[in-house]
Design a protein around this motif. Structure first.
Motif, PDB file in Angstrom:
ATOM      1  N   TYR A 118       0.838  -1.202   0.000  1.00  0.00           N
ATOM      2  CA  TYR A 118       0.000   0.000   0.000  1.00  0.00           C
ATOM      3  C   TYR A 118       0.875   1.255   0.000  1.00  0.00           C
ATOM      4  N   SER A 162       2.253   1.672  -3.439  1.00  0.00           N
ATOM      5  CA  SER A 162       1.247   2.164  -4.371  1.00  0.00           C
ATOM      6  C   SER A 162       0.925   3.638  -4.119  1.00  0.00           C
ATOM      7  N   ASP A 163       0.830   4.009  -2.845  1.00  0.00           N
ATOM      8  CA  ASP A 163       0.571   5.417  -2.517  1.00  0.00           C
ATOM      9  C   ASP A 163       1.722   6.300  -2.983  1.00  0.00           C
ATOM     10  N   ARG A 214       1.672   7.038  -6.618  1.00  0.00           N
ATOM     11  CA  ARG A 214       0.689   8.060  -6.973  1.00  0.00           C
ATOM     12  C   ARG A 214       1.144   9.460  -6.561  1.00  0.00           C
TER      13      ARG A 214
END
Lengths: 329, 776
Positions: free
Chosen positions: B138, B141-142, B145
């Motif tokens: 996570y 992925s964060d 972004r």
């Protein structure tokens, strides 16, 4: 991946409503649409309010006048299989049976099913479209093969529910509870067309929730059905479908409610078909006239013209089946 | 299994295949005890129970998770990559981009077209821009972004039909043609058309299909000193090793790739991805193992596809069913880099039926879309979509049964290859005749012709045939077989079992030769550190490549055991033979020694057999053949189709395991239904150029309800002793080639509408039905 949120499981309706007062609180019933929406960034959430503990809204009960009260948390599978729904409100049982896949039907609820967010791939994708606060609908001039042929106006989604059209046909009523108390809205007025508000799918306020769906008693002579055509045979939304609730007297249509799925931003009541068949026997001529009437007002986009012939086919097939009393395909 | 004694060996008296003298080829198996039977997977329990460790299951101490930032535009130049915010995020341990010295390596899209790993010009949506390693998936992925990229968004072309227009944006500076149009010609096509009684011409199109194997693409990479270890979900560990070594400039010996279990690959995992190299670089920089598996959405964009094919076919036939000329052209695109956009699409036109006059032209163009990768029988299902529908139309035009028309044009040699080499065997005629009989082809056609319409429902039957250009297998393969002192066996092979049952088939070969239970055979495979070089599992060649080498390794073991026995029994090797768990002398059963009592074996502890794959027969072609038959029921008001049943008649030489054979047939038909009826990559051509259906709902794979519960696998087992010493040919690809065309032909038979474009479902068929002439 997802933004941080609080997760609460209130055990009473009162407590749930209190939790819903939090800004950006989101209701979690079956969660099959909620998770996708969060993941795809359709909306954010500060608090997820699980209502799985509200047992009062699970299951189906008979009303004193011969109707049914369906708790909003009743699963789609339970709706499909319930004996009273199967025997008296067949369109709803069939509609529930056509939803998605067995796993999703076991998890998803009837309340959630009528509150679904649209499946438009621009809306679900990385496009800041009109419905998400942007400037335009990307389906216009785009890949609109799965979009609407009725009621588009400015946003060309189709409503994804297979249970809402039968509920509209069967004149069901939604019970909504909020801070101001309880209100009842016919399912036919529950969904908001983009012509009225392209940011809103239903009349629900953020701090309200659907608690029950009430089916009025089935009149004698009622034949109801739901038929759905899709691109593959499971886990797929309607390309074109139709819910029928026809009251026959002496093989003549006394009253008809005809509601389309998959062709409009809301469950689409076809008064044209209703008028074409009311007072008549469903012979070949009447049915052909009804099929013409069904698509007369349709406005196809560049890539969804097939829905015209498809819808005609569904109307013809189902009306002929309704006359013969056969179980439609 | 009643007669088997408990333990390792089968019961005494069971025949063991004769052992040839060293240097001589064994005879083909006659009666077999194991091979050809229905044997469940040797690793079935592990796979089903979840104890099998797939690459995506591995977890190591201090392991980090990788994620890749991908370009959201089909064509854009990167102006600036700002990672400052992402670097400050919790758990982030490394961010790499074009600015990172360790990441400045070249990625070979082809040997001749190498680009920076993080190229500043992203030519398709999903091209890699930067990557992150973080403590949780996570966080990774964060952080991805949070990387701020400034793009210069460029005009794009995503439709191969528009890429050749003069005003189309250029994917590469030299233009949008991958190369000159490829031409093939034999005979005189114009003369052939003159000789024809009927000439038909039609355009066809198949849509682009995406690779969506169950296990995502990715790997776990970690460094042990200067040794790079990679657990990758791959069809070939050696293919991963060589490409990673090339990109990172490492000796092959310093890249160890393991992929013992893997969750499916249909061509897209024949090679590593950029993700493999990215994981290795992140692992190097952080000093930690890095696990990098793509998300499903990413795999839709960048792990390959079967390109769309735009085909034209003109065909001539005489009244008595002789093909006189075929004129074919195809336009396709492998995406933004050379990837075989029209590869082998014309092969069936050139080679499946006898035809003296054939011309083909193939034009491969660039588009701003994800690069193609080989997809189960590259080119063939597309070519079959055109050719097999044309054969159906020709049969109708000359009023001949479609099976009969094909039977009049069966070649015994390959017309498309130089010198017209003969096939070792061709089962095409047998598949047609016996398959038609098993399906009830003629009976059903008569029944349907006599049938009164049932409301809006119509029935139809259709068939289509194929061959597969490869499937004969080939060298190299090196197998090592170790027989331990208790008689149990270790089979060591480099090949991957991509879910087809390779391990099971190889264990059956060992069991056949050595007369041991398959469950005492331990298989060590798909590891460049401990097993021998093997080509990736693809091309329907794994069984015909590996099984002969396994048989040779087993024979090598037997030869050594015979020598040990000869010494111990003071006999001549030529007088000895295997019998059950023992080696016996000639006709004197009393003079014998059990394997376990061989002194030589006890002393050494192990006998090592080595087997190599021998050469293919010179001047001959080894190809598998197949024919499929199906019945559909359709609603002519809505265009809904139900597949009533399917029969696949396949000639792939010897059936090695009936269960894995049938599985291939059913799986191939299922995948063919996807091509024919449901699967389409939808790109937003008129708007953003982005892929709109990059998820498992909107990209429609066939579900259980789209596949008929009635499927029949009907093997046509022809002996093919020349092909190799097992007589087996490949099967995994021919099983999916004719499916879509057979469905289209059945739909035509049912309603008179010729579906020349995929997919056949209500979104296309409904319009065709309402437009068709009333009498059809």
């Amino acid at each position: 991946m997802l933004s941080n949120f609080a997760y609460v499981q209130p055990q009473s309706l009162k407590a749930a409503l209190k939790q819903l007062e939090t800004p950006e609180a989101r209701l979690h019933a079956g969660g099959t649409d909620l998770l996708g929406c969060l993941r795809e960034g359709i909306f954010g959430a500060k608090k997820i309010v699980s209502i799985s503990g509200l047992n009062a809204f699970k299951g189906v009960r008979e009303t004193s006048n011969g109707g049914l009260r369906i708790g909003a948390l009743t699963t789609i599978t339970q709706v499909e299989r319930h004996p009273a729904i199967r025997s008296r409100f067949r369109a709803l049982s069939q509609g529930a049976g056509e939803v998605a896949s067995p796993q999703l039907r076991n998890q998803g609820t009837i309340g959630g099913n009528i509150c679904q967010k649209p499946r438009c791939w621009y809306y679900r994708g990385e496009f800041h479209c009109l419905r998400k606060g942007g400037e335009r609908c990307y389906a216009v001039g785009g890949e609109n093969q799965y979009h609407c042929i009725f009621g588009g106006e400015n946003c060309f989604i189709v409503h994804p529910s297979d249970t809402a059209p039968p509920l509209v046909a069967l004149e069901a009523v939604v019970r909504i509870v909020g801070p101001q108390g309880t209100r009842s809205v016919p399912v036919s007025r529950f969904h908001v067309p983009p012509s009225e508000d392209f940011r809103q799918e239903t009349v629900l306020a953020p701090d309200e929730m659907v608690t029950e769906i009430i089916l009025p008693p089935a009149p004698s002579g009622l034949r109801s059905s739901y038929r759905k055509v899709r691109a593959r045979r499971a886990w797929d939304f309607s390309l074109a479908g139709m819910a029928l609730a026809i009251t026959f007297k002496d093989n003549t249509v006394q009253k008809a409610r005809v509601v389309f799925s998959g062709v409009a931003p809301v469950p689409w009541r076809s008064k044209e078909v209703e008028v074409a068949i009311t007072g008549r026997r469903l012979d070949k001529e009447t049915v052909a006239r009804a099929a013409d009437a069904a698509v007369r007002e349709a406005e196809p986009m560049e890539k969804n013209g097939y829905k015209i012939s498809l819808l005609r086919g569904v109307v013809e097939e189902e009306l002929l089946a309704a006359q013969s009393g056969e179980s439609p395909g | 299994m009643k007669n088997e004694e408990k333990g390792i060996y089968f019961a005494e008296g069971l025949a063991v295949p004769e052992t040839p003298e060293p240097g001589k080829d064994p005879k083909p198996w006659k009666e077999t005890n194991v091979v050809g039977k229905s044997r469940p997977r040797v690793d079935g329990y592990e796979r089903v129970s979840g104890s099998a460790m797939y690459p995506s299951d591995y977890s190591l101490p201090h392991m980090l998770f990788g994620a890749v930032l991908r370009c959201p535009y089909p064509n854009a130049k990167i102006k600036r990559v700002d990672t400052r915010k992402a670097e400050q995020m919790p758990g982030v341990r490394a961010i790499i981009s074009a600015a990172t010295p360790e990441a400045r390596v070249l990625w070979p899209y082809t040997p001749h077209m190498k680009v920076e790993l993080f190229d500043s010009h992203c030519r398709f949506e999903g091209e890699a821009v930067a990557a992150v390693a973080a403590e949780t998936p996570y966080q990774a992925s964060d952080a991805v972004r949070a990387i701020d990229v400034t793009y210069e968004v460029l005009p794009f072309v995503t439709d191969e039909r528009k890429a050749m227009l003069s005003d189309a944006p250029k994917v590469h500076p030299a233009g949008n043609r991958v190369g000159p149009t490829e031409h093939y010609s034999r005979g005189d096509v114009a003369k052939g058309f003159e000789e024809a009684d009927v000439v038909l011409e039609e355009s066809y199109r198949t849509e682009c299909e995406i690779h969506t194997p169950m296990e995502l693409h990715g790997c776990l990479a970690y460094w042990d000193g200067d040794l790079l270890n990679i657990h990758e979900s791959t069809q070939g560990v050696y293919a991963v090793q060589s490409k990673v070594a090339e990109v990172l400039d490492l000796p092959l010996s310093k890249v160890r790739v393991m992929g013992r279990y893997m969750g499916g690959g249909f061509g897209s995992k024949l090679q590593p991805g950029k993700y493999t190299v990215i994981a290795a670089i992140l692992a190097k920089i952080t000093g930690c193992p890095v696990k990098l598996f793509l998300t499903r959405e990413e795999t839709y964009l960048c792990t390959g596809n079967r390109p769309a094919s735009n085909m034209k076919l003109k065909a001539g036939v005489t009244k008595d069913g002789r093909l006189t000329a075929l004129d074919f052209s195809v336009v396709g695109s492998g995406g933004a880099y050379p990837a075989g956009g029209t590869l082998l699409v014309d092969w069936l036109v050139k080679d499946l039926y006898l035809c003296p006059n054939v011309r083909t032209a193939a034009t491969d163009v660039y588009t701003n879309a994800g690069p193609a990768r080989p997809f189960r029988a590259p080119g063939h299902p597309q070519g079959a979509w055109a050719l097999e529908q044309m054969m159906d139309a020709l049969a109708k035009a000359i009023d001949m049964d479609p099976v009969a028309l094909r039977l009049k044009n069966i070649p015994s040699y390959s017309q498309a290859r130089k010198g017209n080499p003969p096939y070792t065997t061709t089962g095409l005629a047998a598949c047609l005749k016996e398959g038609a009989k098993a399906f009830g082809w003629e009976k059903r056609r008569k029944e349907i012709a006599a049938e009164k319409p049932n409301g809006s429902l119509r029935r139809g039957v259709g068939m289509a045939a194929c061959l597969w250009v490869a499937g004969g297998g080939r060298p190299p393969s090196t197998i090592i077989l170790k027989l331990f002192s208790d008689g149990s066996v270790n089979l060591n092979m480099g090949a991957s079992d991509i879910g087809t049952g390779t391990k099971t088939v190889m264990a059956m070969v060992v069991a056949e030769e050595l007369n041991v239970h398959t469950d005492v055979i331990q298989i060590e495979h798909a590891d460049t550190g401990t097993t021998q070089f093997a080509t990736p599992s693809g091309g329907s060649k794994t069984v015909p490549t590996e099984a002969p080498a396994v048989r040779r390794a087993a024979i090598h073991v037997k030869q050594q055991l015979l020598e040990m026995a000869a010494e111990q029994l003071k006999a001549d090797v030529s007088d000895l033979r295997f019998k059950g768990n023992a080696i016996v002398h000639g006709n004197d059963d009393a003079k014998k020694v059990t394997i376990k009592d061989l002194k030589g074996l006890k002393k050494r502890g192990v006998v090592v057999g080595v087997g190599y794959r021998g050469p293919n027969p010179e001047g001959k072609v080894v190809n598998p053949f197949g024919v499929q038959f199906c019945e559909v029921e359709m609603d002519i008001r809505t265009g809904e189709i139900r597949i009533v049943d399917f029969l696949g008649a396949n000639e792939s030489g010897r059936v090695m395991d009936r269960l894995t054979f049938d599985n291939q047939v059913f799986g191939g038909i299922t995948m063919g239904i996807g091509l024919g009826m449901t699967e389409v990559r939808v790109l937003d051509e008129g708007g953003s150029g982005k892929m709109l259906n990059k998820n498992w709902h909107d990209y429609k794979l066939p579900t259980a309800l789209d596949v008929s519960p009635r499927m029949t696998s009907f093997p046509i087992e022809l002996p093919d002793p020349e092909a190799n010493i097992t007589g087996a040919k490949g099967l995994g690809e021919p099983v999916t080639i004719p499916t879509a065309a057979a469905i289209a032909n059945a739909v035509y038979h049912a309603c008179g509408v010729r579906m020349t474009e995929t997919p056949i479902n209500p979104t296309r068929l409904g319009v065709m039905l309402s437009d068709r002439p009333k009498e059809a």
